[in-house]
Design a protein around this motif. Structure first.
Motif, short mmCIF file in Angstrom:
data_model
loop_
_atom_site.label_atom_id
_atom_site.label_comp_id
_atom_site.label_asym_id
_atom_site.label_seq_id
_atom_site.Cartn_x
_atom_site.Cartn_y
_atom_site.Cartn_z
N PRO A 1 0.84 -1.20 0.00
CA PRO A 1 0.00 0.00 0.00
C PRO A 1 0.87 1.25 0.00
O PRO A 1 2.01 1.23 0.46
N VAL A 2 0.33 2.33 -0.51
CA VAL A 2 1.04 3.61 -0.52
C VAL A 2 1.16 4.07 0.93
O VAL A 2 0.23 3.94 1.72
N LEU A 3 2.33 4.60 1.27
CA LEU A 3 2.54 5.08 2.64
C LEU A 3 1.47 6.11 3.01
O LEU A 3 1.18 7.00 2.22
N PRO A 4 0.91 6.01 4.21
CA PRO A 4 -0.10 7.00 4.62
C PRO A 4 0.53 8.35 4.91
O PRO A 4 1.73 8.45 5.22
N TYR A 5 -0.29 9.39 4.84
CA TYR A 5 0.21 10.74 5.06
C TYR A 5 0.84 10.88 6.44
O TYR A 5 1.87 11.54 6.59
N ALA A 6 0.25 10.28 7.45
CA ALA A 6 0.80 10.40 8.81
C ALA A 6 2.24 9.91 8.87
O ALA A 6 3.07 10.52 9.56
N GLU A 7 2.56 8.87 8.15
CA GLU A 7 3.93 8.36 8.12
C GLU A 7 4.85 9.32 7.36
O GLU A 7 6.00 9.53 7.74
N MET A 8 4.34 9.89 6.30
CA MET A 8 5.12 10.89 5.56
C MET A 8 5.39 12.10 6.45
O MET A 8 6.51 12.57 6.54
N GLU A 9 4.34 12.58 7.11
CA GLU A 9 4.46 13.76 7.95
C GLU A 9 5.45 13.52 9.10
O GLU A 9 6.24 14.40 9.44
N ALA A 10 5.44 12.32 9.65
CA ALA A 10 6.36 11.98 10.73
C ALA A 10 7.81 11.97 10.25
O ALA A 10 8.73 12.11 11.05
N SER A 11 8.01 11.85 8.95
CA SER A 11 9.35 11.81 8.37
C SER A 11 9.86 13.18 7.94
O SER A 11 11.00 13.30 7.50
N PHE A 12 9.01 14.23 8.05
CA PHE A 12 9.45 15.56 7.64
C PHE A 12 10.77 15.90 8.34
O PHE A 12 10.93 15.68 9.54
N ASP A 13 11.68 16.43 7.56
CA ASP A 13 12.98 16.85 8.09
C ASP A 13 13.36 18.17 7.45
O ASP A 13 12.50 18.85 6.87
N ASP A 14 14.61 18.53 7.54
CA ASP A 14 15.02 19.84 7.01
C ASP A 14 15.10 19.89 5.49
O ASP A 14 15.38 20.93 4.93
N THR A 15 14.81 18.79 4.81
CA THR A 15 14.79 18.82 3.34
C THR A 15 13.48 19.38 2.81
O THR A 15 13.36 19.61 1.61
N ILE A 16 12.51 19.58 3.68
CA ILE A 16 11.24 20.17 3.26
C ILE A 16 11.00 21.42 4.09
O ILE A 16 10.97 21.39 5.31
N SER A 17 10.88 22.54 3.42
CA SER A 17 10.78 23.84 4.09
C SER A 17 9.44 23.98 4.81
O SER A 17 8.46 23.32 4.47
N ASP A 18 9.42 24.87 5.79
CA ASP A 18 8.18 25.16 6.51
C ASP A 18 7.11 25.68 5.55
O ASP A 18 5.94 25.32 5.68
N ALA A 19 7.52 26.50 4.60
CA ALA A 19 6.57 27.05 3.63
C ALA A 19 5.93 25.93 2.80
O ALA A 19 4.71 25.93 2.57
N ARG B 1 0.42 7.97 -7.77
CA ARG B 1 1.19 6.77 -7.41
C ARG B 1 0.33 5.52 -7.63
O ARG B 1 0.80 4.52 -8.16
N LEU B 2 -0.92 5.57 -7.22
CA LEU B 2 -1.82 4.43 -7.40
C LEU B 2 -2.09 4.17 -8.88
O LEU B 2 -2.16 3.00 -9.30
N HIS C 1 4.51 2.80 -8.74
CA HIS C 1 5.77 3.25 -9.33
C HIS C 1 5.86 4.76 -9.08
O HIS C 1 4.84 5.40 -8.82
N PRO C 2 7.05 5.34 -9.14
CA PRO C 2 7.17 6.77 -8.87
C PRO C 2 6.19 7.61 -9.67
O PRO C 2 5.99 7.40 -10.86
N ALA C 3 5.58 8.56 -8.97
CA ALA C 3 4.60 9.45 -9.58
C ALA C 3 5.23 10.73 -10.08
O ALA C 3 4.62 11.49 -10.81
#
Length: 104
Positions: free
Chosen positions: A57-75, A91-92, A97-99
């Motif tokens: 399954p595609v990773l859920p948003y909560a898991e993506m959000e938990a992975s936020f780091d300095d590579t993604i700006s606050d803006a 993606r689906l 495969h990469p979207a």
């Protein structure tokens, strides 16, 4: 950005998309859109390197959000949830495969 991405971004930035109570005053730039899409792709490839083969399954948003780091700006983070839905749909459509391919 694909033509589909351009349409999505235009819709995201349209006045009709924003509610009067929205905390988002600025529009999402192409650079911010690409930053978020690239983050989702990189995170997915690290956490699920065989997703397209395993039919994971595609990773859920909560898991993506938990992975936020300095590579993604606050803006860019202000737009991440909306962009996630677009990324997930693409993606689906591509059978996990990469979207998004940067600079394409």
């Amino acid at each position: 950005m694909s033509s589909e991405d351009v349409v999505f971004l235009a819709n995201l930035n349209s006045p009709a998309k924003k509610s009067p109570t929205s905390k988002r005053a600025a529009k999402c730039s192409e650079e911010q859109f690409e930053e978020v899409m690239n983050f989702f792709e990189e995170t997915s490839s690290i956490k699920q390197p065989y997703a397209s083969l395993d039919n994971a399954p595609v990773l859920p948003y909560a898991e993506m959000e938990a992975s936020f780091d300095d590579t993604i700006s606050d803006a860019a983070r202000h737009f991440a949830k909306d962009i996630y839905e677009h990324w997930k749909r693409r993606r689906l459509e591509r059978h996990n495969h990469p979207a998004f391919l940067p600079n394409s």
